[in-house]
Design an enzyme around this catalytic site. Structure first.
Site, PDB file in Angstrom:
ATOM      1  N   HIS A  49       0.817  -1.220   0.000  1.00 24.64           N
ATOM      2  CA  HIS A  49       0.000   0.000   0.000  1.00 24.64           C
ATOM      3  C   HIS A  49       0.849   1.268   0.000  1.00 24.64           C
ATOM      4  CE1 HIS A  49      -2.952   3.027   0.926  1.00 24.64           C
ATOM      5  NE2 HIS A  49      -2.418   3.240   2.126  1.00 24.64           N
ATOM      6  N   GLU A  77       0.920   4.906  13.100  1.00 28.80           N
ATOM      7  CA  GLU A  77      -0.372   4.437  13.611  1.00 28.80           C
ATOM      8  C   GLU A  77      -0.685   2.984  13.291  1.00 28.80           C
ATOM      9  OE1 GLU A  77      -3.907   5.959  11.534  1.00 28.80           O
ATOM     10  OE2 GLU A  77      -2.584   7.025  10.165  1.00 28.80           O
ATOM     11  N   ASP A  78      -0.052   2.401  12.285  1.00 29.00           N
ATOM     12  CA  ASP A  78      -0.463   1.074  11.824  1.00 29.00           C
ATOM     13  C   ASP A  78       0.700   0.086  11.739  1.00 29.00           C
ATOM     14  OD1 ASP A  78      -3.186   1.529  11.557  1.00 29.00           O
ATOM     15  OD2 ASP A  78      -2.965   2.419   9.586  1.00 29.00           O
ATOM     16  N   ASP A 142      -3.149   8.449  -1.147  1.00 26.94           N
ATOM     17  CA  ASP A 142      -3.539   7.384  -0.219  1.00 26.94           C
ATOM     18  C   ASP A 142      -4.984   6.965  -0.474  1.00 26.94           C
ATOM     19  OD1 ASP A 142      -3.543   5.712   2.128  1.00 26.94           O
ATOM     20  OD2 ASP A 142      -4.480   7.347   3.242  1.00 26.94           O
TER      21      ASP A 142
END
Length: 476
Positions: A49, A77-78, A142
């Site tokens: 991604h 955050e991920d 994104d």
């Protein structure tokens, strides 16, 4: 899959930024390390991604810091492996950290409801424009990749993301002039919101394409040859309005099957070297095809508020078809695709600075700052959608300045937007040579002169004007 995406990405970056390729590779390897073991819902490694997001930005020659931030945009955050803003700054620089932090969502733990979190993040992204427009460019890339891979989400998430895309990201792309991303986002969102309706309009689109291919090709080639004969070098193409664009126009019509009401459904496009060539080309094109006089727009003399520039003229084309001709310089043509991001191509050394300086000339910029200063998150979200993202009408001052207003705006709204000292003006105006009062609803192409107190034609509305002036002051 990952290897192919990575090699294609590096190849793109090498074509325009070879001297900094090692820094970009470093960012990729660090992102891959931090996302190691994570999978997307498609089953692919998560690193695919951010790699695809960075690749979308590389298509428009994004700078090194932006590419690094795109690769790292989810690491705060991920990630299973944790990092920090301090660590990113240490490995890269403060610019990369600022961009990564700018696109990082505020933790949901800080809010009692999902809606409150969405409003806070919306405010963060939008006001990020005022500090560094590259933040929102990363968010657009994104969102585009997420929409391209939305098939792996639940139907509920597909619709939720698609609504947000049409309400937020499409207007952002349009306001920044990035039509290449805007049009794709529209069609993807339309598909997931109503697949049956999308299929219906896709069939219309394909039929239009098939029925008009020959005439558009003929018209393009013929006019291109005419321009060449007159020593005007040109690149010619044609386009058909995108699927969602067709749907949006027809859905507002009483006759949903009357394609002919869309005057810009079909278009032939000509890019030429200089501005004077645009106007010379217009004369040659009109010599070959009769124009509809009231469908001519000179967006070179008066660009759209997102800096879109072109000449538009609607012609009676082959076989009685209406075809819009669009004429612009090569530089305008590129800008009309990439919008403000075009500075990465046209002025790569100072692009980030120039983008930010030029953004301040856009009409929505001051409105955004004003809303931010007085609104809470909920109010800010509503006002941006109602006043910046809504349908627009374009009106003119007496000096010819174009003013963009939300559809349905009244004279009072116009005064609030254009008059620094409201008390110097009453709430009457001359619009198209006729006196109107404060409740007049603005229409497309209105020419407006606001009357100051000395211009007062009569005293009958003094009381009303004072009341309205007080209302404006109270609402400031």
């Amino acid at each position: 899959m990952e290897d192919i995406e990575y090699l294609n990405f590096i190849k793109k970056v090498n074509t325009y930024n070879h001297e900094n390729i090692n820094t970009v590779i470093k960012a990729y390897k660090y992102a891959k390390y931090l996302h190691d073991g994570q999978l997307r819902q498609s089953g692919e490694p998560y690193i695919i991604h951010p790699l695809c997001v960075a690749s979308i930005l590389a298509d428009i020659h994004a700078d090194t810091d932006t590419l690094c931030a795109a690769l790292l945009h989810d690491v705060l955050e991920d990630c299973i492996e944790k990092t920090s803003k301090e660590e990113i700054t240490k490995m890269f620089n403060e610019e990369v950290t600022k961009l990564v932090d700018g696109v990082t969502k505020i933790s949901k733990m800080n809010f009692s409801t999902k809606k409150e979190a969405q409003e806070a993040n919306f405010r963060k992204y939008m006001t990020g424009l005022t500090t560094d427009v590259r933040i929102i460019l990363i968010k657009l890339a994104d969102r585009l990749h997420n929409m391209r891979t939305l098939q792996y989400k639940s139907e509920f998430k597909q619709k939720e993301n698609s609504i947000e895309t049409l309400e937020v990201f499409v207007p952002i792309a349009e306001n920044l002039g990035i039509y290449l991303i805007k049009n794709e986002l529209e069609d993807l969102a339309f598909y997931y919101l109503d697949k049956n309706k999308f299929k219906e309009y896709e069939e219309k689109y394909l039929k239009i394409k098939e029925d008009n291919r020959e005439d558009l090709s003929y018209m393009r080639d013929q006019l291109s040859e005419e321009l060449n004969k007159n020593n005007i070098y040109n690149k010619a193409s044609y386009r058909i309005k995108n699927i969602y664009g067709i749907y949006k126009r027809l859905s507002k019509s009483e006759n949903k099957d009357n394609i002919e009401i869309i005057h810009d459904l079909l278009a032939v496009k000509f890019a030429v070297p200089k501005v004077q060539d645009c106007y010379l080309s217009l004369g040659i094109i009109h010599k070959n095809y009769n124009p509809i006089n009231d469908k001519f727009k000179d967006y070179i003399c008066k660009p759209k508020t997102n800096n879109y520039k072109s000449l538009h003229t609607t012609l009676f084309g082959p076989n009685d078809k209406l075809v819009q001709a669009q004429i612009r310089t090569f530089a305008m043509d590129r800008y009309n695709k990439y919008g403000i991001a075009d500075y990465w191509i046209s002025d790569p050394v100072d692009a980030a600075t120039i983008m930010q300086e030029n953004l301040q000339q856009y009409q929505f910029y001051d409105s955004l700052l004003e809303m931010y200063s007085r609104c809470n998150n909920k109010e800010f979200t509503k006002e941006v959608k109602d006043k910046i993202f809504s349908e627009k009408v374009y009106v003119y001052t007496m000096s010819g300045e174009t003013i963009e207003m939300p559809k349905g705006s009244t004279l009072i709204d116009f005064i609030r937007k254009t008059s620094f000292h409201h008390d110097q003006f009453n709430c009457n105006a001359i619009v198209n040579n006729e006196y109107v009062d404060e409740n007049y609803v603005l229409k497309e192409n209105d020419r407006i002169k606001i009357l100051n107190n000395e211009d007062e034609p009569s005293n009958k509305n003094i009381k009303t004007r004072k009341l309205v002036s007080n209302q404006i002051k109270e609402n400031q």
